[in-house]
Design a protein around this motif. Structure first.
Motif, short mmCIF file in Angstrom:
data_model
loop_
_atom_site.label_atom_id
_atom_site.label_comp_id
_atom_site.label_asym_id
_atom_site.label_seq_id
_atom_site.Cartn_x
_atom_site.Cartn_y
_atom_site.Cartn_z
N VAL A 129 10.87 0.63 -4.73
CA VAL A 129 10.63 0.50 -3.28
C VAL A 129 10.43 -0.96 -2.89
N LEU A 130 9.64 -1.69 -3.69
CA LEU A 130 9.37 -3.10 -3.36
C LEU A 130 10.63 -3.96 -3.53
N ALA A 131 11.43 -3.64 -4.55
CA ALA A 131 12.70 -4.37 -4.74
C ALA A 131 13.61 -4.14 -3.54
N ALA A 132 13.64 -2.91 -3.04
CA ALA A 132 14.47 -2.61 -1.86
C ALA A 132 13.92 -3.34 -0.63
N ALA A 133 12.58 -3.34 -0.47
CA ALA A 133 11.98 -4.02 0.69
C ALA A 133 12.30 -5.51 0.66
N LEU A 134 12.20 -6.13 -0.51
CA LEU A 134 12.51 -7.57 -0.62
C LEU A 134 14.00 -7.81 -0.44
N GLY A 135 14.81 -6.99 -1.08
CA GLY A 135 16.26 -7.21 -1.07
C GLY A 135 16.90 -6.99 0.30
N LEU A 136 16.21 -6.25 1.18
CA LEU A 136 16.76 -6.02 2.53
C LEU A 136 16.48 -7.19 3.48
N GLN A 137 15.59 -8.10 3.08
CA GLN A 137 15.19 -9.19 3.99
C GLN A 137 16.36 -10.05 4.48
N PRO A 138 17.27 -10.49 3.60
CA PRO A 138 18.37 -11.32 4.11
C PRO A 138 19.24 -10.60 5.14
N ALA B 192 0.84 -1.21 0.00
CA ALA B 192 0.00 0.00 0.00
C ALA B 192 0.87 1.26 0.00
N LEU B 193 1.91 1.25 0.84
CA LEU B 193 2.79 2.42 0.89
C LEU B 193 3.55 2.59 -0.43
N ALA B 194 4.03 1.47 -0.98
CA ALA B 194 4.84 1.56 -2.21
C ALA B 194 3.97 1.96 -3.40
N VAL C 158 13.50 -6.97 -10.30
CA VAL C 158 12.17 -6.35 -10.14
C VAL C 158 12.07 -5.05 -10.95
N VAL C 159 13.10 -4.21 -10.86
CA VAL C 159 12.99 -2.86 -11.44
C VAL C 159 13.04 -2.89 -12.97
N LEU C 160 13.99 -3.62 -13.54
CA LEU C 160 14.16 -3.57 -15.01
C LEU C 160 12.89 -3.97 -15.77
N PRO C 161 12.22 -5.09 -15.44
CA PRO C 161 10.97 -5.40 -16.16
C PRO C 161 9.91 -4.32 -15.98
N HIS C 162 9.87 -3.69 -14.79
CA HIS C 162 8.85 -2.68 -14.54
C HIS C 162 9.11 -1.38 -15.31
#
Lengths: 141, 222
Positions: free
Chosen positions: B151-160, B110-112, B184-188
């Motif tokens: 934003v979503l790519a960053a949120a996912l990529g920070l998980q590890p 929702a935020l992203a 995530v970003v390039l296809p979008h």
């Protein structure tokens, strides 16, 4: 001397057996989870992790096959967790309940009727906005 | 993008829920006092369009899939707060009723998409619409997809980095920023092109049918 050579040969033969890898071929009933996109495209060659009941770390890791399938043979009853990820953020976290006969308690088929689900969602949205409109009008009167 | 449950650590989704909850309350108050009441049926129609667009999945080369969002249309027509609230409602319906996207990942989506995507779309449109209306709408649509993807790519990529076992094995989404950002970003960036065209087309259709607004100004909530 001859006995010593024979003994040595026997020792080496035992070591060779220790390094051998035996295999069997059999057919077992495995649990199969098939993952697909809503357009029925297979979720193929993506990373998965399988956790047995109460496992802290994955019992099995690998990649889905060409048809988007994950297959495993449970060795105990309980809730098994299967996590599947793609690098672009798609994936699923599936729980399978395994019974004492080491079979899934229930099987699941992919939900169909996408158009019906879209219609339900649209109806809910219109209901919510109808309620908002009614609420605002009743306040202004 | 709909992130499933089990991908995001509580270290991220609990603060995200706190921030989103505050913004939901603030946004609802702002919309309640400032939105033109006569615009509500149109907000409902565009929100329904957003829901339908998000449900129609288009296969992409490489075995993945994507969908349009319509967030640019929402933001340009009604403003950022309507965009944020409407997208949040759509994501909630999809998560609770259809299992598309997880409840734990809802505030991040929702935020992203609703807030960052809506703000990016409106900023892009406001910056360019005096020069060229269609280019401004296209930019709004493109930005409404590209920035949320980042934003979503960053949120996912920070998980590890945020949640892992002692041996470093990730507990939630396993791929780091070096993988999620390009994946995530390039296809979008490409998906943003049809989204931009859709924004131009639908906005043009709505303004042609209804005029710019009921009272000649804008429907947008300031």
């Amino acid at each position: 001397m001859r006995y010593a050579i024979c003994l040595l040969a026997l020792c080496f033969a035992t070591l060779a057996v220790a390094h051998e890898l035996v295999h069997t071929i059999s057919q077992d009933d495995s649990v199969v989870i098939t993952l697909a996109y809503p357009d029925h495209g297979a979720f193929s060659y993506e990373t998965y992790e399988i956790f047995g009941p109460d496992d802290a770390s994955p019992r099995l890791t690998g990649r889905t096959d060409a048809y988007g399938r994950v297959k495993f043979l449970p060795d105990r009853a309980g809730r098994w967790r299967i996590r599947v990820f793609s690098e672009d953020g798609h994936g699923a976290d599936v729980t399978v309940e395994i019974d004492r006969k080491l079979r899934p308690k229930s099987t699941v088929t992919a939900p169909g009727g996408r158009i019906g689900r879209i219609a339900i969602g649209v109806a809910i949205i219109f209901c919510v906005f109808g309620a908002v409109s009614f609420f605002l009008r009743s306040r202004t009167k | 993008m709909h992130i499933p449950d089990g991908f995001i650590t509580p270290k991220m989704y609990l603060p995200a829920y706190t921030i989103a909850a505050g913004l939901w309350i603030y946004g609802a108050r702002r919309v309640k006092t400032r939105l033109n009441e006569r615009a509500i049926p149109l907000v409902a129609v565009v929100t329904a369009l957003v829901f339908v667009l998000m449900m129609i999945v288009v296969p992409l080369p490489g075995g993945t899939s994507a969908h349009a969002t319509g967030i640019g249309i929402l933001a340009v027509l009604f403003g950022v707060w309507v965009s944020f609230l409407s997208v949040s409602m759509v994501l909630l319906i999809q998560a609770l009723l259809f299992g598309i996207g997880g409840v734990t990942a809802l505030p991040i989506g929702a935020l992203a998409m609703g807030l960052v995507g809506g703000a990016a779309a409106l900023t892009g449109y406001s910056s360019l619409h005096r020069l060229n209306e269609r280019a401004a709408l296209f930019t709004a649509g493109w930005l409404s997809v590209a920035l949320p993807a980042l934003v979503l790519a960053a949120a996912l990529g920070l998980q590890p980095a945020l949640a892992h076992r002692e041996d470093g094995t990730p507990l939630f989404f396993p791929f780091g920023l070096e993988i999620t950002l390009p994946a995530v970003v390039l296809p979008h960036l490409l998906i943003g092109i049809p989204e931009g065209l859709l924004t131009v087309f639908v906005y043009g259709l709505i303004t042609r049918l209804r005029g710019r607004s009921a009272n000649g100004s804008t429907w947008r909530t300031p």
